[in-house]
Design an enzyme around this catalytic site. Structure first.
Site, mmCIF file in Angstrom:
data_model
loop_
_atom_site.group_PDB
_atom_site.id
_atom_site.type_symbol
_atom_site.label_atom_id
_atom_site.label_comp_id
_atom_site.label_asym_id
_atom_site.label_seq_id
_atom_site.Cartn_x
_atom_site.Cartn_y
_atom_site.Cartn_z
ATOM 1 N NE ARG A 1 4.951 -4.499 -35.802
ATOM 2 C CZ ARG A 1 4.519 -3.274 -35.682
ATOM 3 N NH1 ARG A 1 4.315 -2.463 -36.377
ATOM 4 N NH2 ARG A 1 4.943 -2.829 -34.510
ATOM 5 C CG ASP A 2 -1.165 -5.598 -44.493
ATOM 6 O OD1 ASP A 2 -2.244 -5.508 -44.752
ATOM 7 O OD2 ASP A 2 -0.514 -6.507 -45.291
ATOM 8 C CB ILE A 3 1.461 -10.509 -44.507
ATOM 9 C CG1 ILE A 3 2.495 -11.431 -44.425
ATOM 10 C CG2 ILE A 3 0.629 -10.585 -45.789
ATOM 11 C CD1 ILE A 3 2.033 -12.984 -44.487
ATOM 12 C CG ASN B 1 -9.661 -1.281 -49.006
ATOM 13 O OD1 ASN B 1 -9.751 -0.168 -49.275
ATOM 14 N ND2 ASN B 1 -8.567 -1.927 -48.687
ATOM 15 C CD GLU C 1 -5.609 -7.731 -51.569
ATOM 16 O OE1 GLU C 1 -5.200 -8.465 -50.650
ATOM 17 O OE2 GLU C 1 -5.228 -7.101 -52.561
ATOM 18 C CG HIS D 1 -9.312 -5.642 -42.545
ATOM 19 N ND1 HIS D 1 -10.146 -6.805 -43.332
ATOM 20 C CD2 HIS D 1 -8.483 -5.278 -43.643
ATOM 21 C CE1 HIS D 1 -9.593 -6.563 -44.785
ATOM 22 N NE2 HIS D 1 -8.677 -5.758 -44.713
ATOM 23 C CG MET D 2 -8.918 0.859 -39.269
ATOM 24 S SD MET D 2 -9.536 1.783 -37.891
ATOM 25 C CE MET D 2 -10.858 2.354 -38.009
ATOM 26 C CG HIS D 3 -5.708 -1.323 -44.344
ATOM 27 N ND1 HIS D 3 -4.847 -2.165 -45.032
ATOM 28 C CD2 HIS D 3 -6.928 -1.975 -44.936
ATOM 29 C CE1 HIS D 3 -5.375 -3.253 -45.445
ATOM 30 N NE2 HIS D 3 -6.708 -3.007 -45.603
#
Ligand code: DGP
Length: 116
Positions: free
Chosen positions: A30-32, A88, A96, A101-103
């Site tokens: 999970r994204d922070i 991105n 960043e 990575h894939m969101h």
């Protein structure tokens, strides 16, 4: 050798994160800084800094990003209503962390693809 980022430490479980899936090719956590009720990152275990660095040798791991995305979407209950996958690349793409990575974003109506 590409430089390590914080994601390598997450993959090796050297720092805490909420890992939802891991296999020999990819890790998902999970994204922070969640931007939606479901916001998971799927990351190749090997370091590929950006999309510009992918090669044919990476096709298996890149395909795995999608099969794992579909599996996570199903498990998170967002497959039917839908979700967005984002990768991105570099500064203009808003990248960043320089470990490809894939969101996966979902759980609410996401609106237009780009900020206006
Ligand atoms: P991007 O802009 O595409 O490079 O997205 C990087 C994402 O990584 C951003 O949404 C926040 C997330 N992130 C950065 N550091 C950490 C961390 O230490 N743990 C977790 N879980 N996510 C992180």
């Amino acid at each position: 050798m590409a430089e390590e980022t914080i994601f390598s430490k997450i993959i090796r479980k050297e720092i805490p994160s909420d890992i939802v899936y891991q296999d020999e090719l990819v890790t998902a956590f999970r994204d922070i800084n969640a931007q939606a009720p479901t916001h998971v990152l799927i990351v190749p275990n090997k370091i590929i800094p950006t999309v510009n660095d992918v090669t044919e040798a990476d096709e298996a791991v890149l395909g795995r990003l999608f099969t794992v995305a579909a599996k996570i979407a199903e498990e998170e209950g967002i497959a039917r209503n839908g979700y967005r996958l984002i990768i991105n690349c570099n500064k203009d793409g808003g990248q960043e962390v320089y470990h490809l990575h894939m969101h996966i974003l979902g759980g609410r109506r996401l609106g237009p693809m780009l900020a206006r």
